[in-house]
Design an enzyme around this catalytic site. Structure first.
Site, PDB file in Angstrom:
ATOM      1  N   CYS A   1       0.735  -1.237  -0.127  1.00  0.00           N
ATOM      2  CA  CYS A   1      -0.172  -0.010   0.079  1.00  0.00           C
ATOM      3  C   CYS A   1       0.955   1.199   0.168  1.00  0.00           C
ATOM      4  O   CYS A   1       1.498   1.377   1.017  1.00  0.00           O
ATOM      5  CB  CYS A   1      -0.820   0.093   1.138  1.00  0.00           C
ATOM      6  SG  CYS A   1      -1.877   1.483   1.324  1.00  0.00           S
TER       7      CYS A   1
ATOM      8  N   GLU B   1      -4.509  -8.726  -2.917  1.00  0.00           N
ATOM      9  CA  GLU B   1      -4.623  -8.809  -1.463  1.00  0.00           C
ATOM     10  C   GLU B   1      -3.944  -7.633  -0.879  1.00  0.00           C
ATOM     11  O   GLU B   1      -2.949  -6.977  -1.450  1.00  0.00           O
ATOM     12  CB  GLU B   1      -3.949 -10.240  -1.089  1.00  0.00           C
ATOM     13  CG  GLU B   1      -4.102 -10.259   0.336  1.00  0.00           C
ATOM     14  CD  GLU B   1      -2.717  -9.948   1.232  1.00  0.00           C
ATOM     15  OE1 GLU B   1      -2.659 -10.404   2.352  1.00  0.00           O
ATOM     16  OE2 GLU B   1      -1.834  -9.736   0.469  1.00  0.00           O
TER      17      GLU B   1
END
Length: 374
Positions: free
Chosen positions: A144, A183
C-alpha cells in the site's frame, strides 16, 4: 553475491553475465512441458544459451528435490509480489500453471526457488509487460503506497504513477487476463481517508473495465488457526460472465492453535530477564501465551515477529526458560503451509517471510471460486 542454493543454475550459466539469468533459465525449465516455454526461447537464444543442453524439468526437479513444481495446466497465472509463493501454492492446488513470477527480495526468492524450482524475476518496476507470457489469472499481494491526488480526468497512469499498483494496472491493461486476485491489508480501506481505495476501484472498474468484487476475509473462517483479516479484490474481464460470482465466506468454524503446538520444542527461548523486565512487566493480558491446550486462533503473525513485541506477539509456554517463540512448523500451520515446505533462510527471515505471506487456505478457496467462473 551468488546464492548458494542457485548452484545448479550457476553450472548452467557460469559464463553468462545477465542480472536475470537465474529467473530466465529456471522459468524455461519449469515450463518445458507447456507451450508457454516458447515465450522464453528467444530470450535464451540472445544469451547464446544452448537450450538442448539444459536439463529436463523432471531431471532438474528430481536432482534438486523441488516439492511443488508446476504439474497441471487447466489455466495459467502469474505471481506478482510473489514473496514465498502463497498465491502460487493456492493456484497450483487448483490446477494452475505459473508462467511468470516476480519478487524483489533476495531471501524470499531463495525460499521460492527451493520450493518451486523457479527464481522469480526481480523489480517489477523494470519489467516490460510485453515480456510476460499471456495468462488467465493475475495474482499479487501489493504494498500500500500513497497515491497522487491528480483528478480523474488525467487517466490512471497519472492517478497511480509512482505507486506499485500502477505496474499491476499496466500489466492488466496490456495482457487483459480473464481474472485477477489482489490482496492487501484492511488499512487500505481507510488509507488517505479512503481515497487510496477509491482510486484503486476506479482504475480497476472504470479505466480497465473489470467487474470487481472487494471483500475483507478472516483466515480463521477458513480453518486457519490465526485471526488474519485481509482485503481481497477479485476481478473479471468484462466478457467473462461473473453475474453469479460471490467471494467465499468460509465455514466460520474456528480452529484452535493447540493441536499444532510442538510439545517438546526447546527454542528459540525468551530469556528470563526479558520476561521479567518486558514481557510480563504489566498484567494487562499481553502478550498472548499459548500451549497445546489453547483452543483459539492466534493473533495475526506479523513480519516483525522476531522483534518480540509484547502487544502484538504470540508466544508459547515451554522451552528452556518457560517461554519461547513459534517454531517453523507452528508458523507453517498458522499460515496454512504444509510441513514439507522448505525454509532455507535464517529464523529471522523465516518470520519475516511468513508474516508477509498470504494464508494459503483462504486464497485457495478464492482461486477455486474464480476457476469455476473462467
Amino acid at each position: 553475491m551468488k546464492k548458494a542454493n542457485y548452484r545448479i543454475l550457476d553450472k548452467i550459466s557460469e559464463d553468462i553475465d545477465f542480472d536475470e539469468k537465474y529467473a530466465l533459465i529456471s522459468h524455461f525449465i519449469q515450463l518445458q512441458d507447456s507451450e508457454k516455454k516458447n515465450f522464453y526461447v528467444d530470450q535464451l537464444k540472445k544469451l547464446n544459451i544452448d537450450i538442448e543442453s539444459l536439463p529436463s524439468k523432471r531431471e532438474f526437479n528430481d536432482d534438486n528435490q523441488i516439492p511443488y513444481p508446476n504439474e497441471k495446466s487447466n489455466f495459467s497465472f502469474i505471481d506478482l509480489f510473489a514473496g514465498i509463493g502463497g498465491f502460487r501454492m493456492a493456484l497450483q492446488n487448483n490446477g494452475g500453471t505459473c508462467v511468470f513470477s516476480s519478487e524483489w527480495d533476495d531471501a524470499a526468492k531463495q525460499t521460492y526457488f527451493e520450493n518451486y524450482g523457479e527464481v522469480p524475476f526481480g523489480d517489477i518496476t523494470k519489467i516490460d509487460p510485453k515480456t510476460i507470457p499471456d495468462f488467465d489469472i493475475l495474482a499479487g499481494g501489493f504494498p500500500c503506497q500513497p497515491f497522487s491526488s491528480i483528478g480523474k480526468r488525467e487517466g490512471f497512469q497519472h492517478k497511480t504513477q509512482g505507486t506499485l499498483f500502477f505496474y499491476i494496472a499496466e500489466i492488466i491493461k496490456e495482457k487483459q487476463p480473464k481474472a485477477f486476485i489482489l490482496e492487501n491489508v484492511t488499512g487500505l480501506l481507510t488509507h488517505d481517508e479512503g481515497r487510496t481505495y477509491e482510486t484503486i476501484m476506479d482504475v480497476l472498474q472504470n479505466d480497465l473495465e473489470y467487474k470487481v468484487f472487494p471483500k475483507v476475509l478472516n483466515s480463521s473462517d477458513f480453518s486457519v488457526p490465526q485471526e488474519r483479516k485481509r482485503l481481497y479484490f477479485v476481478g473479471f474481464r468484462k466478457d467473462v460472465d461473473s453475474s453469479q460470482y460471490k467471494l467465499p465466506e468460509g465455514s466460520g468454524k474456528k480452529i484452535g492453535i493447540g493441536k499444532f503446538v510442538e510439545k517438546d520444542a526447546h527454542g528459540p527461548s525468551i530469556s528470563e530477564h526479558l520476561q521479567k523486565t518486558y514481557i510480563f512487566k504489566k498484567n494487562d493480558g499481553h502478550p498472548q501465551i499459548i500451549d497445546e491446550n489453547s483452543n483459539f486462533p492466534v493473533k495475526t503473525l506479523c513480519a516483525s515477529y522476531h522483534k518480540i513485541q509484547r502487544i502484538t506477539g504470540t508466544f508459547v509456554r515451554g522451552g528452556d526458560t518457560g517461554l519461547r517463540l513459534l517454531t517453523e512448523n507452528e508458523c507453517k500451520a498458522i499460515m496454512g503451509y504444509p510441513k514439507d515446505f522448505k525454509i532455507p533462510v535464517s529464523r529471522t527471515q523465516m518470520y519475516h517471510q511468513f508474516g508477509n505471506s498470504v494464508a494459503v487456505p483462504v486464497v485457495q478457496k478464492i482461486a477455486e471460486s474464480i476457476v469455476k467462473i473462467i
